[in-house]
Design an enzyme around this catalytic site. Sequence first.
Site, short mmCIF file in Angstrom:
data_model
loop_
_atom_site.label_atom_id
_atom_site.label_comp_id
_atom_site.label_asym_id
_atom_site.label_seq_id
_atom_site.Cartn_x
_atom_site.Cartn_y
_atom_site.Cartn_z
N TRP A 71 -40.33 71.75 7.22
CA TRP A 71 -39.01 71.16 7.44
C TRP A 71 -38.07 71.61 6.31
O TRP A 71 -38.45 71.65 5.15
CB TRP A 71 -39.11 69.63 7.48
CG TRP A 71 -37.77 68.99 7.55
CD1 TRP A 71 -36.98 68.90 8.65
CD2 TRP A 71 -37.03 68.39 6.47
NE1 TRP A 71 -35.79 68.28 8.32
CE2 TRP A 71 -35.80 67.96 6.99
CE3 TRP A 71 -37.31 68.18 5.12
CZ2 TRP A 71 -34.83 67.32 6.22
CZ3 TRP A 71 -36.35 67.56 4.34
CH2 TRP A 71 -35.13 67.13 4.89
N ASP A 117 -32.54 67.21 20.55
CA ASP A 117 -33.39 67.19 19.36
C ASP A 117 -34.84 66.87 19.73
O ASP A 117 -35.12 66.35 20.83
CB ASP A 117 -32.83 66.12 18.40
CG ASP A 117 -33.13 66.43 16.95
OD1 ASP A 117 -34.02 67.25 16.68
OD2 ASP A 117 -32.45 65.84 16.09
N ASP A 164 -23.76 62.39 16.60
CA ASP A 164 -25.20 62.58 16.43
C ASP A 164 -25.93 61.26 16.67
O ASP A 164 -25.40 60.33 17.30
CB ASP A 164 -25.46 63.18 15.03
CG ASP A 164 -26.70 64.06 14.98
OD1 ASP A 164 -27.81 63.50 14.88
OD2 ASP A 164 -26.56 65.29 15.06
N ASP A 177 -32.25 71.79 9.02
CA ASP A 177 -31.54 70.64 8.46
C ASP A 177 -31.09 70.95 7.04
O ASP A 177 -30.33 70.18 6.45
CB ASP A 177 -32.45 69.40 8.46
CG ASP A 177 -32.46 68.73 9.81
OD1 ASP A 177 -31.68 69.14 10.69
OD2 ASP A 177 -33.27 67.80 10.00
#
Length: 744
Positions: free
Chosen positions: A199, A478, A366, A548
């Site tokens: 991530w 997502d 979001d 991210d």
Amino acid sequence: MNIKYIESTRSFKIDTVHTSYVMGVVDKEGFLGHAYYGRLIPDDDVNYLMRVFEPPFTPEKNERDRLSFYDCFPFEYPTHGIGDFRESALRIEDEGGHAANKLIYKSHEIFKGKKKLPGLPATFGDEKDSMTLEITMEDKEAGIEVVLSYSIFEGIDAVARSAKVVNRSGRKVKLTKAMSTSFDMDDRDFDKITLYGTWAREKAIDRTPVAYGSQSICSKRGISSAQHHPFICLLEKNADYNKGEVYGQDLVYSGNFRTSVGRSQYDSVRLMTGINPEDFSWALGDGEEFYTPEAVLVYSSEGLGGMSRTFHDLYRQHLIRSPYRSKKRPILINNWEATYFNFDEKKLIAIADCASKAGIEMLVMDDGWFGNRFDDNRALGDWDVNEEKLKGGLKYLVDEVNKRGMKFGIWFEPEMVCPDSDLYRAHPDWAIQIQGRKPGLARNQMVLDFTREEVTDYIYNKVASILKSANIEYVKWDMNRPLCDLGSAELPAERMGEFFHRYTLGVYRLQERLITDFPNLLLENCSSGGGRYDAGMLYYSPQIWASDDTDAIERLKIQEGNELIFPLSSMGAHVSDCPNHTVGRTTPFRTRGHVALAGTFGYELDVTKIPEEDRELIPEQVKMYHRFNDIVREGDYYRLASFSENGDFDSWMCVSKDKNEALITAVTVMKRPNVKSRNVKLFGLDPDKKYCLFKEDGSDYTDGMTGYGTDRKISGRTLMNAGIQICEGWGDFQSLLIHVKAAK
Ligand code: GLA
């Protein structure tokens, strides 16, 4: 572009603009072997490359050493259990539990165009721009047929391959391995590049030698994953971005995969990719077929750059279907890093107000707008607007945003359910879990059983009704946790091995339905950043959130990894606030803009709160995006310097297809003392054209620099052979753009 069968040598020859791919049928039994893949060659007989005229010879000449033949012959699609002890592409168990198959050439067909792969994403082409070869192989004793498919595309040096397994045995069989491709090369000492990460650190480049034995990367997470990506390339030892032979392979698939390579006892190299055989089996009834995902092979004699440009062209022209694929995307502002869960309609309207004045074109709302979702512990699955948060409802908010001249987009995580949600309370059996075992949570969420149509139908209806309730023009889809504790309330025990693949097919089914019913929707996939940024998802969405991690410096590495395979037009990239929320680093706002410009471009910050001097730069960046996006989105990509390799400087350029314009981006990550400028050689220009160089503000880049000639027009040949000087700014993390324009 041409595909032919040459009767005299029993060879198949697939020619693209610069490459040939040759297979031969050998021995009177009819084994199909791989002879050659590389630079274009004439129609000579190259069956000798398969070494069938050397000991151990083929079985026809040497029956007593049949196994020695099996263990060295470059099988085009090697099978398990008969004596080829290298990695196999196919393993099928019959009702007696035996797993040994011998595939023999049966027939072939060559036709214009390309067939669809049922339920799977794949490259597409029509009768004018593509051609396909299908070779049917058969195992008569077992009643199994395998159809190997090869497609090529006008003007593109790539071969798209897949396999179809057909059971004609009259009985049930079980597939336990069905890879998309296998590809053997003789006697080569290669390096390999694979991509690894985690991530916020996706697609790091790993270059190591191809060793003896099998080396593999894989995913067992139910998504292609941030940890590895189903891409590999083999490259000559001296190959780099701009020179040398490179073989790239990418799988058009978003679920569990395995990609392997290894050198054999005889120094041949076998490269393979497909669905990960671990946790895979597929029950195939009589008459049933199984389609593997598609894999794409690219050969380049112009280094990694040549390979990347081929992947980019192929994916832009023959994989991405969205009406947006060759259009400028709206510059978006996403409220995730701006507000996290702490927002209401007033806050979003305030952001829209300020953003629209700066020229930003779309507001994306979001996570946190639905159900009881005040934090990330609950409510996934409850896709009803929380009107406590969004007073007046969704339509009111969207209308307000539209009134400000902006489009509106929304976030969903359709594959998920939280234990604390109305959906879970109503349908606990819809979540993936094993009865009697407490399932492991991640971010307090579970995964819905997308193998069940009842579940995907329900989710589709919820998403569709939200989309119909207001003028929503974009969806961020997502997916924030991997799959484990596999259990399905519906799938019978003998089919549990099908779960992972069926899950992926369920995701594809739902995305297909969404973009069919909402044909103008701009879909952006995302999976905790770039956890499912793969060619499979590109078939449904023209852009994917790359990471991210929005720190401009970390992004240099992540974007370089993505650019190896994916067109820049597909790479979700935003300017965010500093200190950066992932690494705490502060970089100039201008640099953040230059780095995000390499992708779809947008913002991920509270525009009402950032420093005034940053906000003032936004209209300039918006202008810059509109000026340069055509070159970035549609042009040819060249890497000029790699920060991941050299540790302090990064640079790339995009050149318009007509070679009249180019954009160079250079980022000095670490300022070196007592250094004035760096020399960078350009690529992709027309050697015979003259060019002028401009700064981002349109002024002459060479102004004040002597030696650039009096008319300041420099030939493409000089720019490419001698290069230009890039001036370093003051301090770390400085960047600049240079606009190269053909002189009139
Ligand atoms: C993931 C995504 C982020 C954001 C959050 C919301 O982490 O990658 O961009 O959407 O989920 O929960």
